[in-house]
Design a protein around this motif. Structure first.
Motif, PDB file in Angstrom:
ATOM      1  N   LEU A  31      51.401  39.836  51.905  1.00  0.00           N
ATOM      2  CA  LEU A  31      51.470  41.246  52.290  1.00  0.00           C
ATOM      3  C   LEU A  31      50.269  41.976  51.690  1.00  0.00           C
ATOM      4  N   LEU A  32      49.420  42.443  52.591  1.00  0.00           N
ATOM      5  CA  LEU A  32      48.237  43.200  52.163  1.00  0.00           C
ATOM      6  C   LEU A  32      48.502  44.672  52.432  1.00  0.00           C
ATOM      7  N   ALA A  33      48.326  45.506  51.402  1.00  0.00           N
ATOM      8  CA  ALA A  33      48.500  46.943  51.598  1.00  0.00           C
ATOM      9  C   ALA A  33      47.127  47.601  51.748  1.00  0.00           C
ATOM     10  N   ASP A  35      51.201  41.936  47.819  1.00  0.00           N
ATOM     11  CA  ASP A  35      50.586  40.880  47.014  1.00  0.00           C
ATOM     12  C   ASP A  35      49.150  41.236  46.710  1.00  0.00           C
ATOM     13  N   ARG A  36      48.500  41.804  47.731  1.00  0.00           N
ATOM     14  CA  ARG A  36      47.108  42.208  47.577  1.00  0.00           C
ATOM     15  C   ARG A  36      46.956  43.628  48.081  1.00  0.00           C
ATOM     16  N   MET A  37      45.944  44.305  47.595  1.00  0.00           N
ATOM     17  CA  MET A  37      45.700  45.681  48.016  1.00  0.00           C
ATOM     18  C   MET A  37      44.237  45.850  48.406  1.00  0.00           C
ATOM     19  N   ALA A  38      44.021  46.704  49.386  1.00  0.00           N
ATOM     20  CA  ALA A  38      42.656  47.141  49.693  1.00  0.00           C
ATOM     21  C   ALA A  38      42.688  48.669  49.660  1.00  0.00           C
ATOM     22  N   VAL A  39      41.884  49.238  48.792  1.00  0.00           N
ATOM     23  CA  VAL A  39      41.833  50.694  48.702  1.00  0.00           C
ATOM     24  C   VAL A  39      40.788  51.193  49.693  1.00  0.00           C
ATOM     25  N   ARG A  98      37.824  48.671  47.154  1.00  0.00           N
ATOM     26  CA  ARG A  98      38.235  47.610  46.236  1.00  0.00           C
ATOM     27  C   ARG A  98      39.307  46.799  46.936  1.00  0.00           C
ATOM     28  N   GLU A  99      39.158  45.487  46.894  1.00  0.00           N
ATOM     29  CA  GLU A  99      40.194  44.616  47.422  1.00  0.00           C
ATOM     30  C   GLU A  99      40.495  43.575  46.370  1.00  0.00           C
ATOM     31  N   GLY A 100      41.761  43.273  46.153  1.00  0.00           N
ATOM     32  CA  GLY A 100      42.108  42.263  45.175  1.00  0.00           C
ATOM     33  C   GLY A 100      43.599  42.135  45.060  1.00  0.00           C
ATOM     34  N   SER A 101      44.019  41.307  44.085  1.00  0.00           N
ATOM     35  CA  SER A 101      45.450  41.181  43.876  1.00  0.00           C
ATOM     36  C   SER A 101      45.970  42.538  43.419  1.00  0.00           C
ATOM     37  N   THR A 102      47.244  42.783  43.703  1.00  0.00           N
ATOM     38  CA  THR A 102      47.806  44.093  43.376  1.00  0.00           C
ATOM     39  C   THR A 102      47.658  44.394  41.881  1.00  0.00           C
ATOM     40  N   ALA A 103      47.903  43.382  41.043  1.00  0.00           N
ATOM     41  CA  ALA A 103      47.816  43.617  39.600  1.00  0.00           C
ATOM     42  C   ALA A 103      46.395  44.008  39.195  1.00  0.00           C
ATOM     43  N   GLU A 104      45.395  43.322  39.763  1.00  0.00           N
ATOM     44  CA  GLU A 104      43.989  43.639  39.432  1.00  0.00           C
ATOM     45  C   GLU A 104      43.634  45.054  39.857  1.00  0.00           C
ATOM     46  N   VAL A 105      43.954  45.362  41.123  1.00  0.00           N
ATOM     47  CA  VAL A 105      43.556  46.664  41.655  1.00  0.00           C
ATOM     48  C   VAL A 105      44.254  47.778  40.883  1.00  0.00           C
ATOM     49  N   MET A 106      45.531  47.546  40.563  1.00  0.00           N
ATOM     50  CA  MET A 106      46.302  48.607  39.899  1.00  0.00           C
ATOM     51  C   MET A 106      45.894  48.805  38.449  1.00  0.00           C
ATOM     52  N   ALA A 107      45.054  47.897  37.909  1.00  0.00           N
ATOM     53  CA  ALA A 107      44.591  48.061  36.540  1.00  0.00           C
ATOM     54  C   ALA A 107      43.160  48.579  36.510  1.00  0.00           C
TER      55      ALA A 107
END
Lengths: 369, 222
Positions: free
Chosen positions: A26-28, A200-204, A212-221
């Motif tokens: 799931l990519l947000a 699981d992953r996010m793209a802002v 920024r695209e990356g795993s949710t934990a990476e992006v959210m930090a």
């Protein structure tokens, strides 16, 4: 076997984006309204064609402006859940679902009922959309999107038209549903909490660009990634298991770093959940504090310190096998002389964890994939 | 009672509806969904018969269909008789004159369908044709029905154009409206009265039946 998207355009909004989503992932796409995230979703569905774009799924090209390929939406195996669901108002829930099936499907009615049960809507198959609540309509829309047997599932702000309590229930249902989904899922949302709970992953997305695209934990930090969405959104997800519900309205959970006391969390004891801990709600102490009202004191080690451009820093604290984030001032970090490897105690007020910051953990574990 | 004239009027109205039904759906849908330069002009042309006196319209049609016009000459060569003073001529005039009645309500019907619902049909794998049948027509149906009823009733009542197109040949161009006029001219007030009452009854029945039908469709949708 993934969804690959590249889009470039000057008008009506500038776009310069490319991203991919793996099967079952799931990519947000997260961004403010007008950032272009919905336009990107419409590009995948075939409802919009940017000046230059390429969309491919499982190696099948849906759109390639350079090669002159552009399949119309009805020839793309895509499932779309629209913001306002866009159910066919003259059809019942079951007819809506059947309408999206290929014509060769046998026992369409039974299949429709199976899908409606899958989205937790049994027994309402013969209701018209107008006779269903917002949350029920959303479930029909998800069932209809799945009836297409899509190679990619697209969700366009699917939770924005329901009230908060319904939304929390729907989050849990989507998490549960994902155990059954093998295709890539793209969720468009402006709600960072929603993205962190579900993706699981996010793209802002900002002004049509993926910043920024990356795993949710990476992006959210990442303070840089979240600048557009608000630095106060920085948060970590802490897995925990519900232990017991107290008489005083608090729920005791077990996390890797020790017990966690939170305001009433839905779910039976034994349920695995993920708790979103906002970085700005976490206080750090060198020694275990006493005589403190805060109920949650998690012992851990400093894993890293990430400076931002402002007066704050993000401290990564390793608690057990997990990591939580604390956003404190640079001055405080200097006064405590925090260094990676230092033992610290992370203090979290129970009441700082909002009800909709807790979601069920996915049934499927990483190891099982 | 001039049954021949009444039957001719019903036949003319029926054929006009039959020809305009697909035009209504396709043109109404096209105007409802598409934005293009000159759309306002197209809509104005469609609306023109609504504001022009039928005699003006009839005058131009007479010029356009006459033996000396290209259309009239073509008709003469192809079918061996002229277009004016014939049923076919009336029908062509009636179709053109009813375009606004046939297209406008259908266009409003299609415009009322939310864009996302059409997009959802497309994303549910429906081809444009299938989407029209399964989603758009069931939703725009009251508009199309209104269009057809207006066309039917309007054709029954049309007088000016038919008069201009030479509507006095019994069984060919003499419609009920013309027949009533003739009776009055001949001081046959009783005959004119019966025919007028019949026309009122038919028109009232048609429109009332439509209203009841579309009310039922409306209930089914909500």
């Amino acid at each position: 076997m993934a969804l690959e998207v590249m889009a470039r355009a000057q008008a009506p909004i500038p776009l310069e984006a490319s991203f991919r989503a793996a099967p079952g992932e799931l990519l947000a796409l997260v961004g403010h309204s007008g950032s272009g995230k919905t336009t990107l979703l419409r590009t995948i569905a075939g409802l919009w064609r940017p000046e230059a774009a390429r969309v491919a799924v499982d190696g099948e090209v849906w759109l390639d402006t350079a090669a002159g390929v552009n399949l119309p939406p009805h020839r793309r195996h895509v499932g779309v859940v629209f913001q306002n669901y866009a159910l066919f108002p003259h059809m019942t829930a079951a007819q809506n679902v059947i309408a999206a099936m290929d014509r060769g499907v046998r026992n369409a009615r039974a299949e429709a009922e199976r899908l409606l049960a899958l989205v937790n809507l049994p027994g309402l198959a013969d209701r018209k959309p107008a006779q269903l609540s917002g949350g029920q309509q959303q479930r029909v829309a998800v069932a209809r999107a799945l009836a297409r047997r899509p190679q990619a599932l697209l969700l366009d702000e699917p939770f924005s038209a329901v009230d908060r309590a319904t939304r929390e229930r729907l989050y849990d249902e989507i998490v549960a549903l994902r155990a059954h989904l093998k295709m890539p899922v793209v969720l468009v949302t402006h709600d960072v909490n929603e993205a962190q709970l579900l993706a699981d992953r996010m793209a802002v997305i900002e002004k049509g660009c993926v910043v920024r695209e990356g795993s949710t934990a990476e992006v959210m930090a990442d303070p840089d990634a979240l600048r557009a969405m608000g630095i106060r959104e920085i948060a970590a997800m802490l897995p925990a298991i519900i232990v017991e519900h107290g008489d005083d309205g608090l729920t005791r959970l077990d996390a890797a770093a020790g017990p966690l006391i939170l305001p009433a969390v839905d779910g039976l004891p034994g349920t695995r959940v993920r708790v979103r801990i906002m970085a700005h709600d976490v206080i750090l102490a060198r020694s275990r504090p006493e005589g403190l009202s805060a109920q949650n004191i998690l012992a851990g080690k400093v894993a890293g310190i990430v400076p931002g451009t402002g007066p704050g820093v993000i401290v990564h604290v390793r608690v057990g096998d997990e990591e939580i984030l604390a956003r404190i001032t640079r001055r405080a970090a200097d006064q405590l002389r925090l260094q990676p490897g230092d033992a610290v105690h992370a203090i979290v007020k129970s009441m700082s964890v909002a009800r909709d910051h807790v979601a069920f953990a996915p049934v499927r574990s990483k190891a099982a994939q | 009672m001039d049954w021949i004239a009444l039957f001719l009027s019903l036949r003319l109205a029926g054929w006009t509806v039959a020809i305009l039904l697909p035009v209504s759906v396709l043109a109404g849908r096209w105007l409802a969904y598409r934005q293009f330069r000159g759309k306002g002009l197209v809509e104005a042309v469609v609306m023109l018969p609504l504001v022009l006196p039928p005699t003006v319209f009839g005058f131009y049609l007479l010029l356009a269909f006459g033996r000396n016009s290209p259309i009239g000459a073509f008709w003469q060569v192809t079918f061996g008789h002229q277009l004016v003073f014939t049923f076919e001529g009336l029908l062509v005039a009636s179709v053109i004159f009813n375009l606004s009645f046939a297209i406008q309500p259908a266009q409003r019907g299609f415009e009322a369908i939310p864009v996302e619902v059409r997009e959802a049909a497309s994303c549910s794998g429906m081809s444009p044709m299938r989407s029209l049948w399964r989603v758009e027509l069931p939703l725009a149906w009251p508009g199309v029905l209104t269009a057809m009823v207006l066309t039917f009733a309007h054709t029954l009542g049309e007088f000016g154009i038919i008069l201009m197109m030479g509507g006095s040949i019994p069984g060919e161009t003499k419609t009920i409206a013309i027949a009533i006029y003739d009776r009055v001219q001949g001081f046959d007030m009783a005959g004119a009265g019966i025919m007028s009452a019949t026309l009122v009854a038919i028109s009232l029945f048609t429109i009332a039946a439509t209203y009841m039908l579309s009310a039922r469709v409306g209930r089914r949708l909500s």
